[in-house]
Design a protein around this motif. Structure first.
Motif, PDB file in Angstrom:
ATOM      1  N   UNK A 205     -35.381   0.204  31.676  1.00 50.48           N
ATOM      2  CA  UNK A 205     -36.579  -0.502  32.164  1.00 50.48           C
ATOM      3  C   UNK A 205     -37.620   0.545  32.534  1.00 50.48           C
ATOM      4  N   UNK A 206     -38.863   0.215  32.291  1.00 50.87           N
ATOM      5  CA  UNK A 206     -39.955   1.121  32.671  1.00 50.87           C
ATOM      6  C   UNK A 206     -40.963   0.328  33.496  1.00 50.87           C
ATOM      7  N   UNK A 207     -41.187   0.797  34.716  1.00 52.98           N
ATOM      8  CA  UNK A 207     -42.167   0.140  35.593  1.00 52.98           C
ATOM      9  C   UNK A 207     -43.365   1.066  35.778  1.00 52.98           C
ATOM     10  N   UNK A 208     -44.533   0.473  35.721  1.00 57.14           N
ATOM     11  CA  UNK A 208     -45.764   1.264  35.879  1.00 57.14           C
ATOM     12  C   UNK A 208     -46.271   1.090  37.312  1.00 57.14           C
ATOM     13  N   UNK A 209     -46.581   2.211  37.932  1.00 56.20           N
ATOM     14  CA  UNK A 209     -47.123   2.187  39.298  1.00 56.20           C
ATOM     15  C   UNK A 209     -48.529   2.776  39.263  1.00 56.20           C
ATOM     16  N   UNK A 210     -49.416   2.150  39.981  1.00 52.65           N
ATOM     17  CA  UNK A 210     -50.792   2.634  40.042  1.00 52.65           C
ATOM     18  C   UNK A 210     -51.344   2.387  41.437  1.00 52.65           C
ATOM     19  N   UNK A 211     -51.939   3.411  42.019  1.00 55.41           N
ATOM     20  CA  UNK A 211     -52.535   3.295  43.371  1.00 55.41           C
ATOM     21  C   UNK A 211     -51.545   2.686  44.367  1.00 55.41           C
ATOM     22  N   UNK A 212     -50.270   3.034  44.209  1.00 61.10           N
ATOM     23  CA  UNK A 212     -49.259   2.598  45.177  1.00 61.10           C
ATOM     24  C   UNK A 212     -48.713   1.203  44.961  1.00 61.10           C
ATOM     25  N   UNK A 213     -49.107   0.543  43.882  1.00 62.46           N
ATOM     26  CA  UNK A 213     -48.606  -0.814  43.621  1.00 62.46           C
ATOM     27  C   UNK A 213     -47.979  -0.896  42.234  1.00 62.46           C
ATOM     28  N   UNK A 214     -46.984  -1.754  42.109  1.00 60.60           N
ATOM     29  CA  UNK A 214     -46.375  -1.989  40.799  1.00 60.60           C
ATOM     30  C   UNK A 214     -47.313  -2.867  39.981  1.00 60.60           C
ATOM     31  N   UNK A 215     -47.662  -2.420  38.784  1.00 53.62           N
ATOM     32  CA  UNK A 215     -48.660  -3.204  38.041  1.00 53.62           C
ATOM     33  C   UNK A 215     -48.117  -3.753  36.728  1.00 53.62           C
ATOM     34  N   UNK A 216     -46.878  -3.447  36.386  1.00 57.04           N
ATOM     35  CA  UNK A 216     -46.351  -4.032  35.151  1.00 57.04           C
ATOM     36  C   UNK A 216     -45.183  -3.261  34.592  1.00 57.04           C
ATOM     37  N   UNK A 217     -44.725  -3.720  33.459  1.00 55.54           N
ATOM     38  CA  UNK A 217     -43.567  -3.106  32.791  1.00 55.54           C
ATOM     39  C   UNK A 217     -43.977  -2.650  31.395  1.00 55.54           C
ATOM     40  N   UNK A 218     -43.277  -1.648  30.915  1.00 49.66           N
ATOM     41  CA  UNK A 218     -43.430  -1.236  29.512  1.00 49.66           C
ATOM     42  C   UNK A 218     -42.100  -1.470  28.826  1.00 49.66           C
ATOM     43  N   UNK A 219     -42.175  -1.712  27.530  1.00 48.31           N
ATOM     44  CA  UNK A 219     -40.949  -2.003  26.798  1.00 48.31           C
ATOM     45  C   UNK A 219     -40.345  -0.695  26.291  1.00 48.31           C
ATOM     46  N   UNK A 220     -39.138  -0.340  26.758  1.00 44.70           N
ATOM     47  CA  UNK A 220     -38.520   0.907  26.274  1.00 44.70           C
ATOM     48  C   UNK A 220     -38.353   0.860  24.758  1.00 44.70           C
ATOM     49  N   UNK A 221     -38.620   1.974  24.127  1.00 49.24           N
ATOM     50  CA  UNK A 221     -38.472   2.039  22.675  1.00 49.24           C
ATOM     51  C   UNK A 221     -39.627   1.403  21.932  1.00 49.24           C
ATOM     52  N   UNK A 222     -40.564   0.835  22.703  1.00 47.56           N
ATOM     53  CA  UNK A 222     -41.692   0.187  22.047  1.00 47.56           C
ATOM     54  C   UNK A 222     -42.645   1.214  21.445  1.00 47.56           C
ATOM     55  N   UNK A 224     -46.435   2.726  20.496  1.00 48.44           N
ATOM     56  CA  UNK A 224     -47.711   2.842  21.207  1.00 48.44           C
ATOM     57  C   UNK A 224     -47.522   2.693  22.726  1.00 48.44           C
ATOM     58  N   UNK A 225     -46.512   3.375  23.250  1.00 44.62           N
ATOM     59  CA  UNK A 225     -46.206   3.275  24.676  1.00 44.62           C
ATOM     60  C   UNK A 225     -47.358   3.807  25.532  1.00 44.62           C
ATOM     61  N   UNK A 226     -47.929   4.916  25.025  1.00 44.34           N
ATOM     62  CA  UNK A 226     -49.027   5.545  25.764  1.00 44.34           C
ATOM     63  C   UNK A 226     -50.204   4.582  25.883  1.00 44.34           C
ATOM     64  N   UNK A 227     -50.492   3.935  24.756  1.00 45.25           N
ATOM     65  CA  UNK A 227     -51.614   2.986  24.712  1.00 45.25           C
ATOM     66  C   UNK A 227     -51.359   1.827  25.689  1.00 45.25           C
ATOM     67  N   UNK A 228     -50.135   1.325  25.676  1.00 50.53           N
ATOM     68  CA  UNK A 228     -49.783   0.208  26.564  1.00 50.53           C
ATOM     69  C   UNK A 228     -49.877   0.644  28.031  1.00 50.53           C
ATOM     70  N   UNK A 229     -49.461   1.878  28.298  1.00 55.27           N
ATOM     71  CA  UNK A 229     -49.525   2.410  29.667  1.00 55.27           C
ATOM     72  C   UNK A 229     -50.976   2.459  30.148  1.00 55.27           C
TER      73      UNK A 229
END
Lengths: 248, 257
Positions: A205-222, A224-229
């Motif tokens: 599982x990949x969770x994205x954190x920004x400014x101290x808050x969880x803002x979403x998930x990324x799909x492992x192995x997906x 264009x991960x950088x673009x999605x991030x």
């Protein structure tokens, strides 16, 4: 919320500058490698420090194996391996001595220590350096030693902040294999990284954190991960800006 | 891991660090050799030097011989011991922040309370070793500069007053460990040591030393009367408080700076 893994329940920890983490909910289940990604200063290290008792939360609760981190005892901590900020390495000791001391501090019985140390040295390719003083190692080899120390006693809970920093490609692969093996044995693993490609290879599982808050998930192995991030982060930044403008 | 096992692991960990690192060895060597070299030089100069030097050193070495030599050693040990012990304890606690190993001391089955206590144990073990070395080297140097055979009183000074002086002086410097902890760096501890040393000198010279707890060990060692002994006992409240707040600070420590 209780779990056999590691849990943060509505955890807030802020500093006088306003930075920190805000109302974070996160669960790292046993057998799972959970990656935390975010820009510098997003709150990844703060979150990990709260989980390891290095910072007390302003509100909310951090738990490991269903026990509050604030009241966790030796039975919980003896199953935790971590590398956050500086490694527990003393330059005057050899690689082998450092690993032995780390095993002792983690409660490994004396008769088991030599075998644990031998295995860690072999797993992280440190055979050539086993009798060298840690202070003389390169940055990359110090990182290998730090990871070996954190993982040598088969912890059930692993927290690693930027573990691939300084590692060469071979070291990165060794770490990836070790983490997958730990997860296969049921360990709950939380790692942070800037390397999205690497995270994608190791995480469930990949969770994205920004400014101290969880803002979403990324799909492992997906793809264009950088673009999605960046899409997630920029959308969050935009939303914050709009919120601030409305508030003012 | 049991509490006993955790304490054993912590003490073993800290003793290994003290043995392997250079700072404790260098501090011990400088303290022992410095005290003996200064004391021996003073007594040799007072015995064989020109009249003006003898006149200046007279109050320091009083009777000459072993008694004068040990008088000088007690005076130098009071100040040098505080300096060396303060630096050592500041290094022991401060290196964890300076070398960023402090985060590795969290989330362990060995609590930070046990680790802080173990650091203090290692510090007092080091002080005991330094005391033993100082006694041996003082005796050897005394024979080498041909002071003859020490009297029973001189032997008493060596085996009683010097150990008590050094151990209580070391205890007074535990405050440096607390400042090191709350300032998250060894410079705070070293600054505390300097302040303790300087303030003790100034207050003793101004006549108020009897009420300044950190100067009690030196005042007792130079004049072991019932009155200075009582002050010495009272003065132990200072390290007791310093030990308590240091261990408590480690227990409550956060990596928020």
């Amino acid at each position: 919320m209780t779990s056999d893994g590691m849990v943060l329940s509505t955890v807030t920890r802020t500093f006088s500058t306003g930075a920190g983490i805000h109302a974070v909910d996160l669960e790292i289940a046993p057998g799972q490698v959970h990656a935390l990604v975010g820009r510098n200063g997003a709150g990844k290290s703060t979150l990990m420090k709260v989980l390891l008792g290095m910072l007390r939360p302003t509100s909310g609760m951090a738990q490991i194996a269903g026990v509050s981190v604030q009241s966790a005892g030796a039975d919980v901590w003896s199953r935790v391996g971590h590398l956050v900020e500086g490694p527990l390495i003393y330059g005057e000791f050899t690689v082998r001595d450092n690993l032995e001391m780390s095993a002792a501090l983690h409660g490994a019985p004396r008769p088991r220590r030599p075998a644990l140390v031998d295995r860690s040295i072999s797993e992280f390719g440190l055979e050539r350096y086993a009798h060298r003083r840690a202070g003389t190692l390169s940055f990359g080899n110090k990182q290998r030693l730090a990871l070996a120390a954190a993982l040598q006693y088969d912890p059930g809970f692993v927290v690693l902040d930027e573990p691939t920093t300084g590692l060469d490609p071979a070291g990165t692969i060794l770490l990836r294999e070790r983490l997958r093996r730990c997860a296969g044995e049921g360990a709950a693993i939380l790692i942070s990284s800037h390397h999205l490609d690497e995270v994608s290879r190791v995480a469930d599982r990949i969770t994205v954190i920004n400014e101290g808050s969880m803002i979403g998930q990324l799909k492992p192995g997906g793809v264009e991960l950088e673009q999605a991030f960046f899409a997630l982060v920029l959308a969050d930044d935009e939303q914050r800006r709009s919120g601030e403008e409305e508030a003012s | 891991m049991t509490v006993g096992g955790a304490i054993q692991a912590a003490v073993g960990f800290e003793l290994r660090k003290s043995i392997r690192a250079r700072v404790p060895l260098v501090a011990a060597a400088l303290l022992v050799l410095g005290v003996v070299a200064i004391s021996a030089s003073v007594i040799v100069a007072a015995t064989n030097g020109p009249p003006e030097v003898v006149a200046k050193l007279g109050p320091v070495v009083r009777a000459g011989g072993w008694a004068g030599y040990l008088d000088a050693a007690l005076q130098v040990t009071g100040a040098a011991g505080a300096g060396a012990c303060g630096i050592l304890i500041s290094w022991s606690f401060g290196r964890e922040f300076a070398e960023r190993t402090i985060s590795g001391l969290f989330a362990l089955p060995v609590s930070r309370t046990a680790l802080a206590a173990a650091k203090l144990v290692a510090f007092f073990v080091w002080t005991l070793c330094v005391t033993a070395a100082l006694i041996v080297v003082l005796l050897v140097a005394g024979f080498l500069i041909e002071l003859g055979t020490p009297s029973a009183t001189d032997v008493g000074v060596i085996v009683e007053r010097i150990p008590v002086l050094l151990l209580t002086t070391a205890a007074m410097t535990v405050a440096a460990a607390w400042v090191t902890t709350i300032s998250r760096g060894l410079m705070g501890g070293i600054a505390t040591t300097v302040v303790l040393l300087a303030s003790a000198q100034v207050i003793v010279f101004s006549g108020g030393g009897a009420w300044f707890l950190p100067s009690a060990p030196a005042l007792w060692a130079l004049d072991p009367s019932p009155s200075t002994a009582v002050t010495l006992l009272w003065s132990l409240l200072f390290p007791a408080a310093a030990i308590t707040v240091t261990v408590f600070s480690w227990r409550r420590l956060q990596l928020d700076r």
